[in-house]
Design a protein around this motif. Structure first.
Motif, mmCIF file in Angstrom:
data_model
loop_
_atom_site.group_PDB
_atom_site.id
_atom_site.type_symbol
_atom_site.label_atom_id
_atom_site.label_comp_id
_atom_site.label_asym_id
_atom_site.label_seq_id
_atom_site.Cartn_x
_atom_site.Cartn_y
_atom_site.Cartn_z
ATOM 1 N N SER A 17 -10.152 -2.259 12.504
ATOM 2 C CA SER A 17 -8.706 -2.325 12.267
ATOM 3 C C SER A 17 -8.294 -1.497 11.053
ATOM 4 C CB SER A 17 -8.274 -3.777 12.069
ATOM 5 O OG SER A 17 -8.999 -4.374 11.004
ATOM 6 N N ARG A 18 -9.246 -1.103 10.229
ATOM 7 C CA ARG A 18 -8.954 -0.201 9.110
ATOM 8 C C ARG A 18 -9.093 1.255 9.536
ATOM 9 N NH1 ARG A 18 -10.581 -4.784 6.546
ATOM 10 N NH2 ARG A 18 -9.851 -5.114 4.409
ATOM 11 N N VAL A 60 -3.756 -17.093 7.264
ATOM 12 C CA VAL A 60 -3.956 -16.164 6.150
ATOM 13 C C VAL A 60 -3.738 -14.731 6.658
ATOM 14 C CG1 VAL A 60 -5.554 -15.303 4.401
ATOM 15 C CG2 VAL A 60 -5.600 -17.719 5.076
ATOM 16 N N PRO A 61 -2.658 -14.051 6.214
ATOM 17 C CA PRO A 61 -2.457 -12.672 6.683
ATOM 18 C C PRO A 61 -3.440 -11.729 6.006
ATOM 19 C CG PRO A 61 -0.797 -13.233 5.055
ATOM 20 C CD PRO A 61 -1.599 -14.493 5.304
ATOM 21 N N GLY A 62 -3.805 -10.679 6.704
ATOM 22 C CA GLY A 62 -4.710 -9.688 6.135
ATOM 23 C C GLY A 62 -5.290 -8.804 7.210
ATOM 24 N N ILE A 63 -6.164 -7.902 6.797
ATOM 25 C CA ILE A 63 -6.805 -6.958 7.702
ATOM 26 C C ILE A 63 -8.260 -7.353 7.816
ATOM 27 C CG2 ILE A 63 -7.326 -4.537 8.129
ATOM 28 C CD1 ILE A 63 -4.970 -3.881 6.280
ATOM 29 N N PHE A 64 -8.692 -7.639 9.025
ATOM 30 C CA PHE A 64 -10.041 -8.131 9.259
ATOM 31 C C PHE A 64 -10.840 -7.079 10.024
ATOM 32 C CE2 PHE A 64 -7.208 -11.688 8.869
ATOM 33 C CZ PHE A 64 -7.889 -12.566 8.042
ATOM 34 N N GLY A 65 -12.032 -6.872 9.595
ATOM 35 C CA GLY A 65 -12.918 -5.974 10.299
ATOM 36 C C GLY A 65 -12.727 -4.524 9.890
ATOM 37 N N GLU A 100 -3.641 2.834 0.655
ATOM 38 C CA GLU A 100 -4.091 1.803 -0.278
ATOM 39 C C GLU A 100 -4.363 0.498 0.454
ATOM 40 O OE1 GLU A 100 -2.587 -0.478 -4.356
ATOM 41 O OE2 GLU A 100 -1.153 0.449 -2.989
ATOM 42 N N THR A 101 -3.491 0.179 1.406
ATOM 43 C CA THR A 101 -3.637 -1.076 2.147
ATOM 44 C C THR A 101 -4.891 -1.061 3.019
ATOM 45 O OG1 THR A 101 -1.227 -1.367 2.181
ATOM 46 C CG2 THR A 101 -2.526 -2.618 3.805
ATOM 47 N N TYR A 102 -5.126 0.027 3.758
ATOM 48 C CA TYR A 102 -6.218 0.050 4.724
ATOM 49 C C TYR A 102 -7.549 0.481 4.122
ATOM 50 C CZ TYR A 102 -2.913 -0.827 8.443
ATOM 51 O OH TYR A 102 -1.978 -1.410 9.254
ATOM 52 N N LEU A 103 -7.536 1.042 2.921
ATOM 53 C CA LEU A 103 -8.790 1.381 2.255
ATOM 54 C C LEU A 103 -9.315 0.236 1.393
ATOM 55 C CD1 LEU A 103 -8.251 5.100 1.140
ATOM 56 C CD2 LEU A 103 -9.856 4.255 2.864
ATOM 57 N N ASP A 104 -8.530 -0.797 1.226
ATOM 58 C CA ASP A 104 -8.964 -1.959 0.438
ATOM 59 C C ASP A 104 -10.110 -2.655 1.175
ATOM 60 O OD1 ASP A 104 -9.275 -4.097 -1.199
ATOM 61 O OD2 ASP A 104 -7.321 -5.016 -0.750
ATOM 62 N N PRO A 105 -11.310 -2.700 0.589
ATOM 63 C CA PRO A 105 -12.463 -3.263 1.318
ATOM 64 C C PRO A 105 -12.482 -4.788 1.385
ATOM 65 C CG PRO A 105 -13.140 -2.605 -0.878
ATOM 66 C CD PRO A 105 -11.696 -2.201 -0.745
ATOM 67 N N LEU A 123 -7.457 6.966 10.645
ATOM 68 C CA LEU A 123 -7.684 8.161 11.456
ATOM 69 C C LEU A 123 -6.368 8.725 11.994
ATOM 70 C CD1 LEU A 123 -10.898 7.271 13.515
ATOM 71 C CD2 LEU A 123 -10.665 8.913 11.640
ATOM 72 N N ALA A 124 -5.448 7.836 12.380
ATOM 73 C CA ALA A 124 -4.166 8.282 12.922
ATOM 74 C C ALA A 124 -3.366 9.056 11.879
ATOM 75 C CB ALA A 124 -3.366 7.082 13.432
#
Length: 771
Positions: free
Chosen positions: A501-502, A493-498, A436-441, A507-508
């Motif tokens: 990084s998702r 600002v914390p978050g996942i950029f790019g 859910e965290t890494y699929l959030d666009p 894949l792992a």
């Protein structure tokens, strides 16, 4: 403006909901199909056959139910079991498994689908594994967080569908109580969470009905009996009492207890045994808490505190006094030895050697956790941690379940089965949170580096005064000179950029999930899909070699012995002899009579001369032993022999002593260094009789124990070899009748072999000869 790492689909909310429901249904169906298909390795590689030992009794009982009807099954007395005692079958079993199979068989015949009852029994476990996946999906969905609820349920369904920890007891042919028990367990837990959330009497009543189904199906129902009240008790201690909790547990306990007492094997145990007292105690505590809440709403707070303290003191005193009195007077049975063995792993070995002799009652080795759970071992604690973060009522339930199941799985191998569902649910909570965290666009707005000045972002005078340059600002203002307007620095600002990084974590974890599927498939096909009655090995060219000694021996018994012949063997093989050969046995896997089992152990442990009167006293016609020394089959009776000695020593310590079967150096030997007590035992003689002849005078090596057996011929006087299977795994000996001339068998054998008995000269004859 919202930034995206990738463009999400532009469907409307209604379209997305419809597509999600459709895909969810398809995925669940595929998971159920995969769960059932993965359990068919045994049928594909061997044939449709009942596995192991206990399932053969269950199959026999189901066959009686299908053939003679429910009332004949309910009142069935089996005179061929535990000879000469017999067994009241209807009152000594959990009938849920047999009734379930019987109803399915009856429904199929009603629909004009001709199917043998054996096929229903063989395929019951795979069928219920699909239902278990669905029940686990429902349970995990209640535990899931926010938008990932459905994903949590689907992951949990996938994990439980193929996890080796559950497959080990649910492959095709594994017709045991656990085949349906895990489905009922997860359904009961799901319904319980619904009842707690809604406070509905209807949900509580349905929970009680599934609990009744569990009581009728598996002795492990005590896990539910103690899990639910423990959940209620912890919620009360956390100050989370609500009317919903009161309604849910009260309706469950009242209906469930009355329903469970309808099972004859259970009867009044819910009111008379210590294992059920926790549920009764929590039920009483809940009534007290509800009454206290009612009183609190009608009297002032100060008077309420005084009344509460007095009531608690008197209530606790009365409760403990009543419990002590009823236990001392015998109204409530004390804790059983099996209960103590769960808390002390050494208790059973000392006090209950019969329980300790069962391999699945041994403590679990650490590699077994990874073997049965693979990467779920790592996701499990992460999921429990996530439950701690929110700590809703359902999360408290999962945490309690995790702690108890983890401990009990470490104490006993077979309880890995109860740990697997909660590991799958917790692992699903963790991995669904990751996806859910890494699929959030949505990409958060990039932060400004520390020290950089942001243009067009003026700050107020108050903010300027609070900055480190406030002194300079004050000084410039007082002098009337202008200075550059300070700019506000943006916080991190914390978050996942790019996108990269998702993609990397996704894949792992996808790769690890794929390896999990491969591991589960390999373990299922190699370790858990081999029926115990049919063994397999590999030839030098890689082809499979089927070793069918067990069925060969049982078929010989069925075809070459009288219908009323009595067979003595160790209790492991009692159900199989009754199921395959349809012959009377002295002991079987029910293990309800420790003394009778000890008698068989004593017969195998003592010398032939001592054993023969016992055999004749119990009308034994044949003795069956399992020997793996030729082929290398480690599950033979020589490896189990010390347990026979220990169990019989517990009843007859003056006649059987375990120490006499060990050498002076404390070694358990079967070669030339074996003790005389070991060599003279009936088990040793029956196992190694004519074994040295196979090697033509060369070293006769036992391939299991890697020891050389002496070439000295073994003489049997009271038994004669009747049958030995192709690979010498099963050996059957006929018990000789008394000699018609009244001679002992040793003298009769010597006479038959042409040896004259030496006369003992008397003193009178000596005198006459000297004269």
């Amino acid at each position: 403006m919202v930034n995206y790492a990738y463009q999400p689909p532009g469907y409307s909310a209604a379209t997305s909901a419809t597509m999600s429901a459709f895909l969810r249904t398809i995925i669940l169906c595929l998971i159920a199909a995969a769960a059932m298909a993965s359990r068919e390795f045994a049928v594909v590689r061997f044939e449709s056959i009942i596995h192991e030992f206990d399932p053969w009794f269950n199959f026999r009982a189901t066959r009686v139910l299908a053939k003679d009807g429910f009332y004949e099954f309910w009142n069935w007395f089996d005179p061929t079991a535990w000879y000469p005692l017999g067994r009241v079958v209807g009152g000594t079993l959990y009938p849920g498994l047999m009734v379930t199979s019987g109803l399915i068989w009856k429904a199929l015949h009603t629909l004009s689908i001709p199917v043998d009852i054996r096929e229903v029994c063989v395929q019951l476990a795979p069928l219920f594994s699909g239902l278990t996946a669905f029940a686990t999906y429902l349970f995990a969905r209640e535990v899931g967080n926010g938008a990932s609820k459905e994903a949590t349920g689907l992951w949990a369904a996938l994990f439980i569908g193929i996890a080796p920890g559950y497959i080990s007891r649910s492959v095709a042919g594994s017709y045991d109580n656990e085949a349906i028990a895990i489905f009922i367990l997860m359904s009961t837990f799901y319904l319980w969470l619904k009842a707690v959330k809604t406070g509905s009497v209807a949900w509580g009543g349905v929970t009680a009905l599934f609990y009744f189904y569990m009581v009728a199906a598996w002795g492990g129902y005590a896990f539910i009996t103690n899990m639910l009240p423990l959940h209620v008790f912890v919620l009360l201690c956390m100050g989370r009492y609500t009317s919903r909790l009161y309604v849910a547990y009260s309706s469950f306990y009242a209906i469930g207890t009355l329903a469970s007492m309808q099972v004859p094997f259970v009867g009044f145990l819910p009111l008379l045994t210590s294992e059920h007292m926790s549920s009764l105690g929590v039920f009483g505590l809940l009534q007290i808490v509800a009454f206290v809440q009612l009183v609190r709403s009608h009297i002032p707070a100060k008077q309420f505190k005084v009344l509460l303290r007095a009531a608690l003191a008197v209530g606790a005193l009365l409760a403990f006094g009543a419990l002590w009195f009823m236990t001392k007077s015998g109204k409530i049975a004390p804790w059983t030895g099996r209960f103590y063995s769960l808390w002390d792993t050494g208790y059973a070995r000392i006090h209950l050697p019969l329980v300790s002799s069962v391999s699945e009652h041994q403590p679990t080795a650490w590699p077994s956790f990874y073997f049965d759970l693979q990467f779920l071992v790592y996701l499990f604690p992460a999921g429990v941690y996530i439950c701690f973060r929110e700590l809703r009522d359902e999360h408290v339930f999962v945490i309690i379940y995790s702690v108890l199941a983890s401990y009990f799985a470490g104490v006993m191998v077979r309880l890995m089965l109860t740990l697997t569902p909660v590991v799958c649910v917790s692992g699903a909570v963790a991995i669904s949170s990751i996806f859910e965290t890494y699929l959030d666009p949505v990409v958060p707005e990039p932060p400004t580096p520390v020290g950089a000045i942001v243009a067009d972002t003026p700050i107020s005078d108050a903010e300027a005064l609070s900055t480190p340059s406030s002194k300079k600002g004050k000084k410039a203002a007082s002098s009337g000179t202008s200075s550059p307007t300070p700019r506000k620095k943006r916080s991190f600002v914390p978050g996942i950029f790019g996108l990269d990084s998702r993609v990397a974590p996704l894949l792992a974890f996808t790769m690890m999930a794929g390896l999990f599927v491969l591991h589960c498939t390999w373990v299922t096909s190699t370790a858990y899909s081999s029926p115990s009655v049919v063994l397999a090995s590999r030839n030098q060219d890689g082809s499979q070699n089927i070793i069918d000694d067990f069925r060969e021996a049982y078929y010989w018994l069925r075809q070459n012995t009288k219908e009323d012949a009595k067979i003595m063997s160790w209790w492991d093989y009692g159900y199989q002899i009754a199921g395959f050969a349809d012959r009377t046995t002295l002991v079987d896997n029910n293990t309800w009579n420790n003394t009778h089992i000890a008698m068989v152990g004593k017969t195998m442990s003592v010398s032939e001369e001592v054993a023969y009167p016992i055999l004749r006293q119990h009308d034994v016609d044949y003795v069956l032993v399992i020997f793996g020394g030729l082929l290398g089959f480690s599950g033979d009776d020589i490896n189990k022999f010390l347990w026979m000695v220990r169990i019989s020593e517990g009843i007859w310590p003056e006649e059987v002593s375990e120490q006499k079967y060990f050498t002076s150096r404390g070694e358990y030997k079967v070669d030339g260094d074996a003790t005389e007590t070991m060599k003279n035992s009936l088990m040793y003689k029956m196992s190694y009789y004519r074994f040295a002849e196979l090697y033509g005078g060369g070293p006769a090596q036992d391939r299991v124990r890697q020891q050389i057996i002496p070439n000295t011929p073994i003489q049997l006087d009271t038994l004669e070899e009747a049958f030995t299977s192709e690979n010498w795994i099963v050996r059957i000996y006929a018990v000789k009748k008394e000699d018609p001339l009244g001679r002992d068998h040793k003298s009769a054998n010597a006479f038959a072999n042409g040896k004259r008995k030496k006369r003992v000269k008397t003193a009178g004859k000596k005198k006459r000869s000297s004269a």
